[in-house]
Structure formats: structure tokens, C-alpha cells
Design a protein around this motif. Structure first.
Motif, PDB file in Angstrom:
ATOM      1  N   THR A   1      10.557  12.708  -2.179  1.00 50.56           N
ATOM      2  CA  THR A   1       9.158  12.710  -1.765  1.00 50.56           C
ATOM      3  C   THR A   1       8.306  13.140  -2.947  1.00 50.56           C
ATOM      4  OG1 THR A   1       9.792  13.287   0.500  1.00 50.56           O
ATOM      5  CG2 THR A   1       7.490  13.610  -0.110  1.00 50.56           C
ATOM      6  N   LEU A   2       7.357  12.282  -3.342  1.00 52.63           N
ATOM      7  CA  LEU A   2       6.528  12.525  -4.507  1.00 52.63           C
ATOM      8  C   LEU A   2       5.113  12.916  -4.092  1.00 52.63           C
ATOM      9  CD1 LEU A   2       7.604   9.444  -6.659  1.00 52.63           C
ATOM     10  CD2 LEU A   2       8.533  11.766  -6.738  1.00 52.63           C
ATOM     11  N   PRO A   3       4.548  13.915  -4.771  1.00 59.32           N
ATOM     12  CA  PRO A   3       3.173  14.310  -4.448  1.00 59.32           C
ATOM     13  C   PRO A   3       2.176  13.372  -5.115  1.00 59.32           C
ATOM     14  CG  PRO A   3       3.998  15.670  -6.220  1.00 59.32           C
ATOM     15  CD  PRO A   3       5.134  14.758  -5.822  1.00 59.32           C
ATOM     16  N   PRO A   4       0.982  13.210  -4.537  1.00 57.29           N
ATOM     17  CA  PRO A   4      -0.067  12.447  -5.228  1.00 57.29           C
ATOM     18  C   PRO A   4      -0.455  13.163  -6.526  1.00 57.29           C
ATOM     19  CG  PRO A   4      -0.615  12.788  -2.914  1.00 57.29           C
ATOM     20  CD  PRO A   4       0.550  13.676  -3.216  1.00 57.29           C
TER      21      PRO A   4
ATOM     22  N   ASP B   1       0.828  -1.193   0.000  1.00 49.95           N
ATOM     23  CA  ASP B   1       0.000   0.000   0.000  1.00 49.95           C
ATOM     24  C   ASP B   1       0.860   1.238   0.000  1.00 49.95           C
ATOM     25  OD1 ASP B   1      -2.348  -1.447   0.074  1.00 49.95           O
ATOM     26  OD2 ASP B   1      -2.323  -1.581   2.273  1.00 49.95           O
ATOM     27  N   VAL B   2       0.403   2.269  -0.660  1.00 45.87           N
ATOM     28  CA  VAL B   2       1.080   3.538  -0.705  1.00 45.87           C
ATOM     29  C   VAL B   2       0.242   4.553   0.046  1.00 45.87           C
ATOM     30  CG1 VAL B   2       1.905   5.401  -2.157  1.00 45.87           C
ATOM     31  CG2 VAL B   2       2.174   3.056  -2.901  1.00 45.87           C
ATOM     32  N   PRO B   3       0.734   5.177   1.137  1.00 48.14           N
ATOM     33  CA  PRO B   3      -0.047   6.131   1.880  1.00 48.14           C
ATOM     34  C   PRO B   3      -0.312   7.379   1.070  1.00 48.14           C
ATOM     35  CG  PRO B   3       2.217   6.137   2.631  1.00 48.14           C
ATOM     36  CD  PRO B   3       2.079   5.008   1.682  1.00 48.14           C
ATOM     37  N   HIS B   4      -1.497   7.894   1.156  1.00 48.27           N
ATOM     38  CA  HIS B   4      -1.892   9.154   0.542  1.00 48.27           C
ATOM     39  C   HIS B   4      -1.861   9.116  -0.980  1.00 48.27           C
ATOM     40  CE1 HIS B   4      -1.673  10.758   4.540  1.00 48.27           C
ATOM     41  NE2 HIS B   4      -0.384  10.502   4.611  1.00 48.27           N
ATOM     42  N   GLY B   5      -1.741   7.968  -1.601  1.00 48.36           N
ATOM     43  CA  GLY B   5      -1.685   7.902  -3.058  1.00 48.36           C
ATOM     44  C   GLY B   5      -3.056   7.724  -3.662  1.00 48.36           C
ATOM     45  N   ASN B   6      -3.090   7.563  -4.982  1.00 53.99           N
ATOM     46  CA  ASN B   6      -4.342   7.298  -5.647  1.00 53.99           C
ATOM     47  C   ASN B   6      -4.831   5.916  -5.261  1.00 53.99           C
ATOM     48  OD1 ASN B   6      -4.205   9.752  -6.981  1.00 53.99           O
ATOM     49  ND2 ASN B   6      -2.972   8.874  -8.649  1.00 53.99           N
ATOM     50  N   PRO B   7      -6.122   5.696  -5.217  1.00 54.01           N
ATOM     51  CA  PRO B   7      -6.659   4.397  -4.828  1.00 54.01           C
ATOM     52  C   PRO B   7      -6.122   3.294  -5.730  1.00 54.01           C
ATOM     53  CG  PRO B   7      -8.386   6.067  -4.891  1.00 54.01           C
ATOM     54  CD  PRO B   7      -7.173   6.690  -5.461  1.00 54.01           C
ATOM     55  N   GLY B   8      -5.640   2.224  -5.136  1.00 52.89           N
ATOM     56  CA  GLY B   8      -5.147   1.080  -5.887  1.00 52.89           C
ATOM     57  C   GLY B   8      -3.709   1.170  -6.314  1.00 52.89           C
TER      58      GLY B   8
ATOM     59  N   PRO C   1      -1.492  14.938   0.533  1.00 51.50           N
ATOM     60  CA  PRO C   1      -2.153  15.797  -0.455  1.00 51.50           C
ATOM     61  C   PRO C   1      -1.925  17.269  -0.118  1.00 51.50           C
ATOM     62  CG  PRO C   1      -3.633  14.048   0.290  1.00 51.50           C
ATOM     63  CD  PRO C   1      -2.442  14.016   1.198  1.00 51.50           C
ATOM     64  N   GLU C   2      -2.042  18.121  -1.146  1.00 52.79           N
ATOM     65  CA  GLU C   2      -1.861  19.555  -0.927  1.00 52.79           C
ATOM     66  C   GLU C   2      -2.854  20.093   0.087  1.00 52.79           C
ATOM     67  OE1 GLU C   2      -0.945  22.199  -4.331  1.00 52.79           O
ATOM     68  OE2 GLU C   2      -1.249  20.391  -5.552  1.00 52.79           O
ATOM     69  N   SER C   3      -4.049  19.532   0.102  1.00 54.36           N
ATOM     70  CA  SER C   3      -5.074  19.997   1.036  1.00 54.36           C
ATOM     71  C   SER C   3      -4.696  19.748   2.481  1.00 54.36           C
ATOM     72  CB  SER C   3      -6.413  19.313   0.729  1.00 54.36           C
ATOM     73  OG  SER C   3      -6.280  17.892   0.829  1.00 54.36           O
ATOM     74  N   GLU C   4      -3.730  18.838   2.702  1.00 51.21           N
ATOM     75  CA  GLU C   4      -3.281  18.529   4.060  1.00 51.21           C
ATOM     76  C   GLU C   4      -1.886  19.087   4.343  1.00 51.21           C
ATOM     77  OE1 GLU C   4      -3.594  14.373   4.832  1.00 51.21           O
ATOM     78  OE2 GLU C   4      -5.585  14.190   3.902  1.00 51.21           O
ATOM     79  N   GLY C   5      -1.444  19.999   3.499  1.00 54.99           N
ATOM     80  CA  GLY C   5      -0.151  20.637   3.730  1.00 54.99           C
ATOM     81  C   GLY C   5       0.995  20.053   2.946  1.00 54.99           C
ATOM     82  N   GLY C   6       0.730  19.134   2.025  1.00 54.05           N
ATOM     83  CA  GLY C   6       1.793  18.551   1.215  1.00 54.05           C
ATOM     84  C   GLY C   6       2.248  19.480   0.105  1.00 54.05           C
ATOM     85  N   SER C   7       3.377  19.166  -0.504  1.00 53.53           N
ATOM     86  CA  SER C   7       3.917  19.975  -1.583  1.00 53.53           C
ATOM     87  C   SER C   7       3.267  19.595  -2.904  1.00 53.53           C
ATOM     88  CB  SER C   7       5.439  19.789  -1.671  1.00 53.53           C
ATOM     89  OG  SER C   7       5.971  20.461  -2.797  1.00 53.53           O
ATOM     90  N   SER C   8       3.201  20.557  -3.818  1.00 58.20           N
ATOM     91  CA  SER C   8       2.634  20.288  -5.139  1.00 58.20           C
ATOM     92  C   SER C   8       3.659  19.687  -6.089  1.00 58.20           C
ATOM     93  CB  SER C   8       2.074  21.579  -5.742  1.00 58.20           C
ATOM     94  OG  SER C   8       3.111  22.539  -5.921  1.00 58.20           O
TER      95      SER C   8
END
Length: 428
Positions: free
Chosen positions: A396-399, A320-327, A377-384
Motif C-alpha cells: 500500500t503506497l501513500p499519495p 484511475d488511481v483512487p486518492h492519488g495525485n490528479p492525472g 491521504p494522511e488527513s483521512e487516516g492514511g499512513s505516511s
């Protein structure tokens, strides 16, 4: 039989077919040209039999390059390497005091090196010179065209000091620095040099600005004076005026040292997905690559408390990848990363290496690892954009929405590593 590529020197083996060859792991028939990653080769096309004539000369150039780059009497680590801060920590500079040690001998030897550089350009037989970009920029433009961004390629701390001194706008700001400063500095080899009269100190704002000017002038003029001998020898073989008019510093370096490329197969072998939250911190006391210790692109989530880390050296499909796209799985995330890199050109792939390591090449020795994780995600303070901590080789890769979105964000992050810092002008 096994021979070297005439351009990059990579060892190639011919198993069958005609004499039309390509420095590509996929062979000349399957190489896709500029759209191919070449498996670590340079993509150069050549006739197999022509390498017979040039082979011994290639070996002589390779031996000369190795001897030159390993001689501590001739070259030294760039300041960024010594302090483990800043880009290009795997590059070298010529020792500033070299010609003063033997004024009759060293200038002639450096002119000889310059002539060999010209021969390398004309014959497409590369010299393995791991010189700092500052050297190539000087050869292309001379010292008068160099600025603080060029100095930062070799000595980022001194460039920052000069910027800070020039940014002082009042006597109060100067006084807040806490005292007087001697008109002294270190040259590129680490030797202390006097920048003014003996015992001279900066005691006011005007002195601070003068000290900044002298620091920059010393490093970009005095420390690089011996490059005049390289340029003189180079001009004996190629027209230096036309070279400076038509080629950029990177193109000159590629013409002399070979363009090269990033071996994606080697990089993939040393890349692993890290199953951790993006707010975790990585240990900074281990320097995997000799890279810079500062974050290449700032991220507000990098300084939070650390959490437990689970490393997937060979990521399973079900991870599983945290905070990633589903699946999305860890393997799919790495596949997406290397699919994007495979579609880039050699220059962008080298830029990626600089982004994640702070160096111009992948580490040649040791069991190094590039760690990859997903951001919030950006909405939670992550980088774009993708961010990197070069000291830990942590990417570190953004969703992202899809592969195209990911590729464009990665391309912007790579381009940002070469953005010049703005000059700071002191107000009157």
C-alpha cells in the motif's frame, strides 16, 4: 557461447565484442556500475576466457550447494517458516542434533563445508547456501554477541515469548498468565527439549525470568554449537579473526554466497495494480510467498471491512488511481515504483523484497503476484509511509507530491524492516 558469471553463477551469453564482460543485461559498455540494476545480474566484471578454467569447479560447487540445501538430514526449515510468522521464511538452519547422531562423522563433514566456504570467499565462486541470517551473525561474532533481535531472524515467536516473560514486573502479572509453565521448549528443528530438571515448572515471577533466560541461552548457544565446526573449517582457509574484525555478517554472506540482486524485470512481470480502496482487506488464507503474516509496518486502515477488488494485470494508461495525485494512472504509479527501485542499490532492493514478502528472495515457483494499491491521504487516516502485508504480498503506497518524495518514503519504509526491537527490562 554460454557461461556462468564467476561471482553469482548467473548464465551469460556472449554475442560479440571483446572479452571484457559484465554480469549485466545491458552489457559491459552500458552498465552504470553501482547505479545500475543489472537486470538481475550482480554487476561483476570479468574476463570471458577466465571462466573456462573455473567452469567445472563452479559446477561442482553448485551441485554441492544444491545437495546440501536439499538434504533433510542436514538442514531444516527455520521456525518462522514452520509457523508462517516472522522474517526469513525461505531460509534454513543446520539441524541442532546433527553431530550427536554420529560424533565421529558429522563434525568432520561440517569442517569440510567450512573449508568450501573459505574457498568460495577466496575464489569469488559462490555457494548457493540459503542459510538464516542467524548463522552468518554467529560466524561473524560468536554466540556471546547474539541477542533477541538475532533470535527473531529465525524464531520470532520464541523471541516474543522471552520478551514477554522478562517484561513481567509483579507476581500479579505472572498469575494473570493462568498457570504454571514447564521448563521445556522446542529446538530449531521442532524437537521438544528440557530446559531444567525433569518436572521443573515456573511457579513464580523469578521462575518466569529464569525460564526466559534458559530459552534464549538454549537457542543461541546449544542449538548453534555445531557451527563451531563450520568456523573451524573456515579458519583453515581464511583468517577468522580478521574476518570478524573487518566484515559484517551481510558482507560475509555476500562473500560466500554472492551478493546477487533482485531481478526487476521478473518483479515487474509479477506486479499488478489493484483498483480498490485502501480500507479493503485481502484474503489471508492464501500464502503467496511463504512470507510473514504480520504487517511489516502497522497501518490503521488495514482492518476495515472489505470492498470489491478489480485487478489490473496489465494496467491501462487511462486507469484511475483512487486518492492519488490528479492525472496519475495505474501504469504511472507502477512506473514510479520501479524507477525508484532501479535507483536503489542491491541491498535496498533486497530490503524491498523482505518488506513485501517477508523473505530474502523472490518466489522461484508458481504464479505469484505482488499487488500494489494506493492509501488514503494522511488527513483521512492514511499512513505516511508505504506499508506491506507480506502474507498477501500486498503493498500500500501513500499519495506523494512527486517522485523524489515517493522515493524517500519508500527508502524509510525499507530501512524500518531491519530496525531492532527494544529490549524490555523488568522493573524490580
Amino acid at each position: 557461447s554460454i557461461r556462468r558469471c564467476p561471482r553469482c553463477g548467473r548464465m551469460l551469453q556472449k554475442t560479440e565484442g571483446c572479452d571484457s564482460m559484465a554480469c549485466c543485461i545491458y552489457g559491459s559498455d552500458n552498465c552504470r556500475g553501482e547505479h545500475c540494476n543489472h537486470g538481475g545480474g550482480c554487476g561483476h566484471r570479468f574476463n570471458w576466457n577466465e571462466t573456462l578454467v573455473l567452469g567445472p569447479f563452479q559446477e561442482a560447487l553448485a551441485a554441492f550447494s544444491a545437495d546440501l540445501m536439499s538434504s533433510s538430514n542436514v538442514v531444516c526449515d527455520c521456525p518462522n517458516r514452520r509457523v508462517r510468522d516472522g522474517p526469513n521464511q525461505d531460509t534454513l538452519l543446520l539441524r541442532p542434533q546433527l553431530c550427536s547422531l554420529d560424533p565421529d562423522r558429522w563434525p568432520q563433514l561440517l569442517e569440510g563445508v567450512g573449508r568450501l566456504m573459505g574457498v568460495a570467499m577466496r575464489t569469488s565462486l559462490p555457494l548457493r547456501l540459503h542459510l538464516n541470517p542467524l548463522v552468518w551473525r554467529w560466524l561473524c561474532s560468536g554466540s556471546l554477541a547474539l541477542g533477541l533481535d538475532d533470535l527473531a531472524e529465525a524464531d520470532q515467536q520464541t523471541a516474543n515469548v522471552v520478551r514477554h516473560l522478562r517484561s513481567l514486573a509483579s507476581e500479579e502479572e505472572f498469575a494473570s498468565l493462568g498457570g504454571e509453565f514447564a521448563f521445556e521448549g522446542e529446538d530449531f528443528s521442532g524437537q521438544v527439549v528440557t530446559l531444567g530438571e525433569h518436572g521443573q515448572h515456573a511457579r513464580c515471577l523469578a521462575d518466569a525470568h529464569e525460564l526466559a533466560d534458559r530459552l534464549q541461552r538454549w537457542h543461541l548457544h546449544n542449538d548453534l554449537e555445531l557451527l563451531e565446526h563450520l568456523a573451524k573449517g573456515l579458519a583453515d582457509v581464511v583468517p577468522l579473526g580478521r574476518l570478524r574484525l573487518l566484515l559484517s555478517a551481510q558482507e560475509v554472506e555476500d562473500a560466500i554466497c554472492g551478493a546477487g540482486d533482485v531481478d526487476l524485470a521478473q518483479l515487474r512481470q509479477h506486479t499488478e495494480f489493484v483498483a480498490e480502496h485502501a480500507t479493503a482487506t485481502m484474503p489471508e488464507d492464501i500464502d503467496h510467498s511463504g512470507g510473514e503474516k504480520t504487517t511489516t509496518m502497522a497501518s490503521t486502515s488495514e482492518e476495515a471491512a472489505s470492498s470489491s477488488v478489480a485487478t489490473l494485470s496489465s494496467p491501462p494508461d487511462a486507469a484511475d488511481v483512487p486518492h492519488g495525485n490528479p492525472g496519475t494512472t495505474a501504469k504511472q504509479q507502477l512506473d514510479q515504483l520501479f524507477e525508484a527501485l532501479g535507483g536503489f542499490g542491491p541491498a535496498e532492493r533486497r530490503g524491498f523484497v523482505r518488506l513485501v514478502t517477508g523473505c530474502r528472495r523472490l518466489p522461484e515457483h508458481g504464479d505469484w503476484r505482488l499487488r500494489v494499491r494506493l492509501d488514503r491521504p494522511e488527513s483521512e487516516g492514511g499512513s505516511s509511509l508505504p506499508t506491506a502485508r507480506a502474507c498477501a504480498m500486498l503493498l500500500t503506497l501513500p499519495p506523494c507530491r512527486d517522485a523524489k518524495d515517493f522515493t524517500e518514503r519508500l527508502r524509510v519504509a525499507i530501512a524500518s524492516t531491519d530496525m531492532p526491537l527494544p529490549e524490555v527490562e523488568a522493573s524490580s
